[in-house]
Design a protein around this motif. Structure first.
Motif, PDB file in Angstrom:
ATOM      1  N   ALA A  22       1.237  -2.773   3.382  1.00 17.28           N
ATOM      2  CA  ALA A  22       0.591  -3.225   4.619  1.00 17.28           C
ATOM      3  C   ALA A  22       0.581  -2.130   5.684  1.00 17.28           C
ATOM      4  CB  ALA A  22       1.289  -4.473   5.156  1.00 17.28           C
ATOM      5  N   VAL A  23       1.681  -1.381   5.796  1.00 20.82           N
ATOM      6  CA  VAL A  23       1.752  -0.331   6.821  1.00 20.82           C
ATOM      7  C   VAL A  23       1.370   1.036   6.266  1.00 20.82           C
ATOM      8  CG1 VAL A  23       3.508  -1.580   8.117  1.00 20.82           C
ATOM      9  CG2 VAL A  23       4.226   0.104   6.431  1.00 20.82           C
ATOM     10  N   GLU A  24       1.038   1.090   4.959  1.00 24.10           N
ATOM     11  CA  GLU A  24       0.606   2.330   4.297  1.00 24.10           C
ATOM     12  C   GLU A  24       1.659   3.428   4.433  1.00 24.10           C
ATOM     13  OE1 GLU A  24      -3.235   3.363   5.758  1.00 24.10           O
ATOM     14  OE2 GLU A  24      -4.168   1.503   5.129  1.00 24.10           O
ATOM     15  N   ALA A  25       2.883   3.075   4.071  1.00 20.45           N
ATOM     16  CA  ALA A  25       3.996   4.028   4.137  1.00 20.45           C
ATOM     17  C   ALA A  25       4.113   4.812   2.835  1.00 20.45           C
ATOM     18  CB  ALA A  25       5.294   3.294   4.424  1.00 20.45           C
ATOM     19  N   GLN A  26       4.768   5.964   2.909  1.00 25.04           N
ATOM     20  CA  GLN A  26       5.019   6.773   1.721  1.00 25.04           C
ATOM     21  C   GLN A  26       6.347   6.406   1.072  1.00 25.04           C
ATOM     22  OE1 GLN A  26       4.748  10.823   3.131  1.00 25.04           O
ATOM     23  NE2 GLN A  26       2.606  10.999   2.537  1.00 25.04           N
ATOM     24  N   ALA A  27       7.308   5.973   1.868  1.00 26.85           N
ATOM     25  CA  ALA A  27       8.625   5.610   1.352  1.00 26.85           C
ATOM     26  C   ALA A  27       9.221   4.540   2.250  1.00 26.85           C
ATOM     27  CB  ALA A  27       9.546   6.834   1.302  1.00 26.85           C
ATOM     28  N   GLY A  28      10.116   3.753   1.672  1.00 24.73           N
ATOM     29  CA  GLY A  28      10.737   2.698   2.460  1.00 24.73           C
ATOM     30  C   GLY A  28      12.031   2.234   1.831  1.00 24.73           C
ATOM     31  N   SER A  29      12.775   1.443   2.574  1.00 27.56           N
ATOM     32  CA  SER A  29      14.032   0.903   2.066  1.00 27.56           C
ATOM     33  C   SER A  29      14.399  -0.360   2.827  1.00 27.56           C
ATOM     34  CB  SER A  29      15.166   1.939   2.173  1.00 27.56           C
ATOM     35  OG  SER A  29      15.393   2.287   3.530  1.00 27.56           O
ATOM     36  N   ILE A  30      15.174  -1.197   2.166  1.00 30.84           N
ATOM     37  CA  ILE A  30      15.769  -2.379   2.786  1.00 30.84           C
ATOM     38  C   ILE A  30      17.272  -2.305   2.535  1.00 30.84           C
ATOM     39  CG2 ILE A  30      15.964  -4.881   2.749  1.00 30.84           C
ATOM     40  CD1 ILE A  30      13.107  -5.054   1.898  1.00 30.84           C
TER      41      ILE A  30
ATOM     42  N   LYS B 271      21.016  -2.359  -1.298  1.00 25.56           N
ATOM     43  CA  LYS B 271      19.980  -1.417  -0.866  1.00 25.56           C
ATOM     44  C   LYS B 271      18.925  -1.286  -1.951  1.00 25.56           C
ATOM     45  CE  LYS B 271      19.155   3.463   0.306  1.00 25.56           C
ATOM     46  NZ  LYS B 271      19.765   4.781   0.588  1.00 25.56           N
ATOM     47  N   ILE B 272      17.674  -1.434  -1.542  1.00 25.32           N
ATOM     48  CA  ILE B 272      16.539  -1.215  -2.429  1.00 25.32           C
ATOM     49  C   ILE B 272      15.587  -0.257  -1.728  1.00 25.32           C
ATOM     50  CG2 ILE B 272      14.524  -2.293  -3.496  1.00 25.32           C
ATOM     51  CD1 ILE B 272      16.121  -4.683  -4.129  1.00 25.32           C
ATOM     52  N   GLN B 273      15.075   0.715  -2.462  1.00 26.10           N
ATOM     53  CA  GLN B 273      14.201   1.714  -1.856  1.00 26.10           C
ATOM     54  C   GLN B 273      13.002   1.977  -2.745  1.00 26.10           C
ATOM     55  OE1 GLN B 273      16.718   5.187  -1.513  1.00 26.10           O
ATOM     56  NE2 GLN B 273      16.250   5.884  -3.572  1.00 26.10           N
TER      57      GLN B 273
ATOM     58  N   LEU C 207      12.922  -0.372   6.642  1.00 27.99           N
ATOM     59  CA  LEU C 207      12.546   0.934   7.180  1.00 27.99           C
ATOM     60  C   LEU C 207      11.426   1.538   6.345  1.00 27.99           C
ATOM     61  CD1 LEU C 207      13.115   3.731   8.687  1.00 27.99           C
ATOM     62  CD2 LEU C 207      14.816   4.125   6.898  1.00 27.99           C
ATOM     63  N   PHE C 208      10.441   2.139   7.049  1.00 21.71           N
ATOM     64  CA  PHE C 208       9.362   2.850   6.358  1.00 21.71           C
ATOM     65  C   PHE C 208       9.141   4.207   7.001  1.00 21.71           C
ATOM     66  CE2 PHE C 208       8.325  -1.586   5.336  1.00 21.71           C
ATOM     67  CZ  PHE C 208       8.270  -1.483   3.962  1.00 21.71           C
ATOM     68  N   MET C 209       8.732   5.173   6.172  1.00 21.86           N
ATOM     69  CA  MET C 209       8.559   6.549   6.640  1.00 21.86           C
ATOM     70  C   MET C 209       7.260   7.143   6.104  1.00 21.86           C
ATOM     71  SD  MET C 209      12.481   7.887   6.039  1.00 21.86           S
ATOM     72  CE  MET C 209      12.582   7.120   4.420  1.00 21.86           C
ATOM     73  N   HIS C 210       6.802   8.175   6.821  1.00 19.92           N
ATOM     74  CA  HIS C 210       5.619   8.923   6.399  1.00 19.92           C
ATOM     75  C   HIS C 210       5.812  10.376   6.815  1.00 19.92           C
ATOM     76  CE1 HIS C 210       1.420   9.927   5.598  1.00 19.92           C
ATOM     77  NE2 HIS C 210       1.288   8.732   5.039  1.00 19.92           N
TER      78      HIS C 210
END
Length: 215
Positions: free
Chosen positions: A75-83, A94-96, A165-168
């Motif tokens: 939805a946010v078009e992120a390259q990487a993320g984690s919970i 932790k899941i990434q 968390l999401f990152m780009h």
């Protein structure tokens, strides 16, 4: 009439007035903004509905976390993320995801430097976080290749239970619309994750009880 039928939004007849031109342009811009806002709200509701269905389809905690991470990241078009889920101030799950967008369980659930910084900020602020460019943020050495960061706390009964968390790698990738969307997703997910956690606990208790009976 031919101009309007051809697709024009408005027209001015000659001799035209500068004031009238500016007024009509402002009106058309306001109309465009209203239409864009309506489309964004519609898209946002559709995404939240899809995520809600995906979460409801899974009872297992890890499967719910994976579904949440996959749908929210898309939805946010992120390259990487984690919970990361927390208990007594420590990470216990932790899941990434990475560039292939495939969720994986991290065991032990050790937070990365970025996740530690984000967790500390979210715990204190207890609201969503948006960093447009980490190069301009405090402690740029903590962010690694991430240039845009967006995160939201998982709050339940006013308690900080974890975060998403999401990152780009590109600065300015996330904006306020992504922040609002992720915040809505996090609020919805917090309750769903708690249900899955309670379901897992009930299963473990049932298994222990069955083992006691059989022994």
């Amino acid at each position: 009439l031919q101009g309007l039928e051809a697709g024009a939004n408005d027209f001015l007849g000659k001799p035209w007035s500068k004031v009238e031109l500016q007024t009509r342009i402002r009106t058309l811009l306001r109309l465009k903004e209203a239409q864009d806002s309506l489309r964004q709200q519609h898209t946002r509701l559709e995404l939240l509905y899809d995520i809600s269905r995906a979460l409801a389809a899974q009872l297992d905690l890890d499967q719910r976390l994976s579904a949440l991470l996959t749908h929210a990241g898309h939805a946010v078009e992120a390259q990487a993320g984690s919970i990361i889920l927390l208990s007594a101030g420590k990470a216990w799950r932790k899941i990434q995801t990475g560039r292939d967008n495939q969720p994986e369980i991290v065991d032990p659930p050790t937070p990365s430097p970025v996740e530690k910084v984000v967790a500390s900020w979210l715990f204190k602020a207890q609201k969503a976080l948006l960093i447009v460019d980490t190069a301009l943020a405090e402690g740029p050495e903590h962010w690694g290749p991430a240039r845009s960061v967006i995160a939201a706390p998982l709050m339940l009964e006013r308690k900080f239970r974890g975060f998403v968390l999401f990152m780009h790698s590109r600065p300015g990738r996330f904006g306020n619309e992504h922040l609002e969307l992720l915040n809505s997703i996090a609020r919805q997910a917090a309750v769903s994750i708690e249900y899955a956690r309670l379901f897992r606990r009930a299963q473990e208790q049932r298994q222990r009880f069955a083992a006691l009976i059989s022994s």
